[in-house]
Design a protein around this motif. Structure first.
Motif, short mmCIF file in Angstrom:
data_model
loop_
_atom_site.label_atom_id
_atom_site.label_comp_id
_atom_site.label_asym_id
_atom_site.label_seq_id
_atom_site.Cartn_x
_atom_site.Cartn_y
_atom_site.Cartn_z
N ASP A 146 0.80 -1.22 0.00
CA ASP A 146 0.00 0.00 0.00
C ASP A 146 0.83 1.28 0.00
OD1 ASP A 146 -0.99 -0.77 3.44
OD2 ASP A 146 0.96 -0.64 2.47
N VAL A 147 1.88 1.33 0.81
CA VAL A 147 2.60 2.60 0.94
C VAL A 147 3.31 2.98 -0.35
CG1 VAL A 147 4.29 3.87 2.29
CG2 VAL A 147 2.93 2.11 3.36
N GLY A 148 3.93 1.98 -0.98
CA GLY A 148 4.68 2.25 -2.20
C GLY A 148 3.84 2.90 -3.28
N PRO A 149 2.73 2.25 -3.68
CA PRO A 149 1.91 2.87 -4.73
C PRO A 149 1.40 4.24 -4.35
CG PRO A 149 1.30 0.59 -4.45
CD PRO A 149 2.30 0.88 -3.39
N GLU A 150 1.07 4.42 -3.05
CA GLU A 150 0.60 5.74 -2.62
C GLU A 150 1.68 6.80 -2.85
OE1 GLU A 150 -2.16 4.34 1.06
OE2 GLU A 150 -0.74 5.98 1.42
N GLN A 151 2.90 6.46 -2.44
CA GLN A 151 3.98 7.44 -2.56
C GLN A 151 4.29 7.76 -4.01
OE1 GLN A 151 5.80 9.08 0.14
NE2 GLN A 151 3.79 8.46 0.83
N VAL A 152 4.28 6.75 -4.85
CA VAL A 152 4.57 7.02 -6.26
C VAL A 152 3.45 7.86 -6.86
CG1 VAL A 152 5.10 5.99 -8.47
CG2 VAL A 152 5.83 4.87 -6.39
N GLN A 153 2.23 7.60 -6.41
CA GLN A 153 1.10 8.40 -6.89
C GLN A 153 1.27 9.86 -6.48
OE1 GLN A 153 -1.02 8.38 -9.09
NE2 GLN A 153 -3.02 7.75 -8.33
N ILE A 154 1.66 10.06 -5.21
CA ILE A 154 1.88 11.43 -4.73
C ILE A 154 2.99 12.09 -5.52
CG2 ILE A 154 2.78 12.73 -2.75
CD1 ILE A 154 1.22 10.93 -0.95
N MET A 155 4.05 11.33 -5.80
CA MET A 155 5.17 11.89 -6.57
C MET A 155 4.69 12.33 -7.95
SD MET A 155 8.90 10.19 -6.58
CE MET A 155 8.85 9.11 -7.96
N ALA A 156 3.91 11.46 -8.61
CA ALA A 156 3.44 11.79 -9.96
C ALA A 156 2.54 13.01 -9.94
CB ALA A 156 2.69 10.58 -10.54
N LYS A 157 1.66 13.08 -8.92
CA LYS A 157 0.75 14.21 -8.86
C LYS A 157 1.50 15.50 -8.60
CE LYS A 157 -3.13 14.62 -6.42
NZ LYS A 157 -4.28 14.27 -5.53
N ALA A 158 2.51 15.42 -7.73
CA ALA A 158 3.28 16.63 -7.42
C ALA A 158 4.01 17.13 -8.67
CB ALA A 158 4.27 16.33 -6.31
N VAL A 159 4.56 16.21 -9.44
CA VAL A 159 5.26 16.62 -10.67
C VAL A 159 4.28 17.29 -11.63
CG1 VAL A 159 6.45 15.77 -12.70
CG2 VAL A 159 7.07 14.91 -10.48
N LYS A 160 3.08 16.70 -11.73
CA LYS A 160 2.10 17.30 -12.65
C LYS A 160 1.70 18.69 -12.17
CE LYS A 160 -0.36 13.22 -14.45
NZ LYS A 160 0.17 12.14 -13.69
N LEU A 161 1.51 18.83 -10.82
CA LEU A 161 1.14 20.12 -10.27
C LEU A 161 2.21 21.17 -10.54
CD1 LEU A 161 -0.45 19.53 -6.76
CD2 LEU A 161 -1.37 20.92 -8.58
N LEU A 162 3.47 20.75 -10.32
CA LEU A 162 4.55 21.70 -10.51
C LEU A 162 4.60 22.17 -11.96
CD1 LEU A 162 7.42 20.21 -8.38
CD2 LEU A 162 6.53 22.49 -8.20
N GLU A 163 4.32 21.25 -12.86
CA GLU A 163 4.39 21.65 -14.26
C GLU A 163 3.24 22.54 -14.65
OE1 GLU A 163 6.66 18.53 -17.15
OE2 GLU A 163 4.52 18.86 -17.37
N SER A 164 2.03 22.16 -14.23
CA SER A 164 0.86 22.90 -14.71
C SER A 164 0.68 24.20 -13.97
CB SER A 164 -0.39 22.04 -14.56
OG SER A 164 -0.53 21.66 -13.20
N LYS A 165 0.76 24.15 -12.61
CA LYS A 165 0.44 25.36 -11.87
C LYS A 165 1.64 26.28 -11.72
CE LYS A 165 -1.39 25.26 -7.65
NZ LYS A 165 -2.27 25.02 -6.49
N TYR A 166 2.81 25.71 -11.47
CA TYR A 166 3.94 26.57 -11.14
C TYR A 166 4.96 26.66 -12.26
CZ TYR A 166 2.02 25.87 -6.50
OH TYR A 166 1.19 25.81 -5.43
N ASN A 167 4.76 25.92 -13.30
CA ASN A 167 5.58 26.04 -14.48
C ASN A 167 7.05 25.77 -14.20
OD1 ASN A 167 5.54 26.33 -17.18
ND2 ASN A 167 5.76 28.55 -17.20
N SER A 168 7.33 24.79 -13.38
CA SER A 168 8.73 24.45 -13.12
C SER A 168 8.89 22.95 -13.31
CB SER A 168 9.13 24.84 -11.70
OG SER A 168 8.13 24.51 -10.80
N GLU A 169 10.07 22.61 -13.79
CA GLU A 169 10.28 21.21 -14.13
C GLU A 169 11.05 20.49 -13.05
OE1 GLU A 169 10.67 20.88 -18.92
OE2 GLU A 169 12.03 19.76 -17.61
#
Lengths: 272, 113
Positions: A146-169
């Motif tokens: 359970d923890v692994g998939p959750e963390q990877v999901q959080i990582m993916a979402k954070a990367v998407k947020l950074l790209e879309s909202k904050y425009n940083s890679e």
């Protein structure tokens, strides 16, 4: 430094000696005068003069000790005060100036180091590949319940947020701590379900173990039943700056929004 | 060189039972089983699950489903987690029942006599 202070002290002592000699000369003359007076006054005063002289000797002794000690103590205190004052002046940074940047860097254990691993396309990846980019590093394994998939999901979402909202890679990297079961194609299949940008790294067990040691990652096989086991690990995400240094560490308590905000803050505050 | 040696040593098998679809199926079976446990909590637990968890025989079917869809190590992990949560819940509930009726603060009316 202490030698000079000693000399300073001894020179002061010699002057106190002179002062004490002066005092000594003044004292007995007075007492002699007083003795003469008592002698002339009468017979019964003989015992008194002798007692008087004893007490006067005593007071003279105690007085000379005090006469030695008090100026010495005062001068010593004055010396100490000047020393402290001098040191303060030397160390003082005038208001408004001073090195501001030296206060912000976090001085912790030196986490990080070189590594040589294999990615999902069977290419060799070293830490030099990450030079000049911000990297979000996670150590996990694909067979985590359970923890692994959750963390990877959080990582993916954070990367998407950074790209879309904050425009940083930022580059997400998943390093497996279970290299015996997670081969490159397994990693590829697993990570593609989350985000195709996540780089998966695996390699021989010795290389993974060395990297885990450099990055202070705890991992251990538990519940072992032949080929089926879980890997207990410290679920931490590391943020690495473009100079391949570990800037921050995030635990499981961060969700995607908090993670992206914290990463953004770190990106802004670091001078490139 | 080292890359070829590594590739030859590790076969290219993909364990599909940890990919997203299998995981979702596992989570569903797990939730169904634990829901059954909660529903039948007043029945006597006679069957042995794993890591010390017992369950009533009414939930045998959902247990079989659970075991089928998930890996054994995952089953043990989830059972252990469930026991831990149940114990914490029991602790919280028991404390309340043992204390008995609480003395609620009465409204204080000052009577000047």
């Amino acid at each position: 430094m202490p030698i000079s202070r000693f000399l300073f002290f001894s020179s002061k002592r010699s002057s106190t000696q002179q002062a004490l000699n002066l005092l000594k000369r003044c004292g007995p003359s007075k007492r002699i005068q007083s003795c003469n007076y008592t002698k002339s006054s009468g017979g019964f005063s003989n015992g008194k003069t002798r007692a008087h002289s004893v007490t006067s000797v005593e007071t003279q002794a105690s007085r000379s000790w005090a006469v030695y000690a008090v100026p010495a103590a005062l001068l010593g205190f004055a010396g100490l005060a000047t020393l402290v004052h001098y040191n303060d002046e030397r160390r003082a940074i005038p208001k408004g100036q001073g090195n501001k940047s030296s206060g912000n860097t976090v001085k912790g254990p030196t986490i990080g180091g070189p590594f040589t691993l294999v990615d999902t396309e069977n290419r060799i990846v070293t830490e030099q590949n990450f030079h000049g980019k911000w990297v979000l590093l996670y150590f996990g394994y694909t067979s985590s319940p359970d923890v692994g998939p959750e963390q990877v999901q959080i990582m993916a979402k954070a990367v998407k947020l950074l790209e879309s909202k904050y425009n940083s890679e930022i580059l997400p990297v998943f390093v497996t701590i279970d290299p015996q079961r997670d081969n490159p194609s397994q990693l590829r299949a697993y990570l593609n379900e989350f985000d195709s940008r996540i780089i998966g790294l695996t390699g021989p067990v010795s290389a993974i173990r060395q990297m885990a040691q450099e990055y202070r990652i705890y991992f251990k096989k538990v519940e072992e039943e032949g080929d089926d086991y879980l890997v207990d690990s410290s679920h931490n995400m590391y943020l690495m700056n473009p100079r391949i240094e570990v800037a921050r560490c995030f635990g499981v308590e961060y969700n995607a929004e908090e993670l992206s905000e914290a990463i953004l803050k770190a990106m802004i505050s670091t001078p490139t | 060189m080292a890359l070829e040696a590594y590739a030859s040593r590790n076969p290219d098998t993909v364990h599909a039972d940890v990919l997203s679809k299998a995981r979702q199926a596992c989570y569903k079976a797990r939730d169904a089983f634990y829901a059954c446990l909660d529903k039948e909590s007043n029945k006597r637990p006679t069957e042995i699950a794993s890591v010390g968890l017992l369950y009533p025989s009414e939930c045998k079917n959902s247990r079989a489903e659970f075991d089928k869809h998930c890996r054994a190590s995952w089953v043990k992990h989830f059972d252990r987690q469930y026991c831990r949560n149940r114990r914490v819940q029991r602790l919280l509930d028991d404390k309340d029942s043992r204390r008995g009726p609480l003395m609620l603060p009465q409204p204080y009316t000052f009577k000047s006599s």
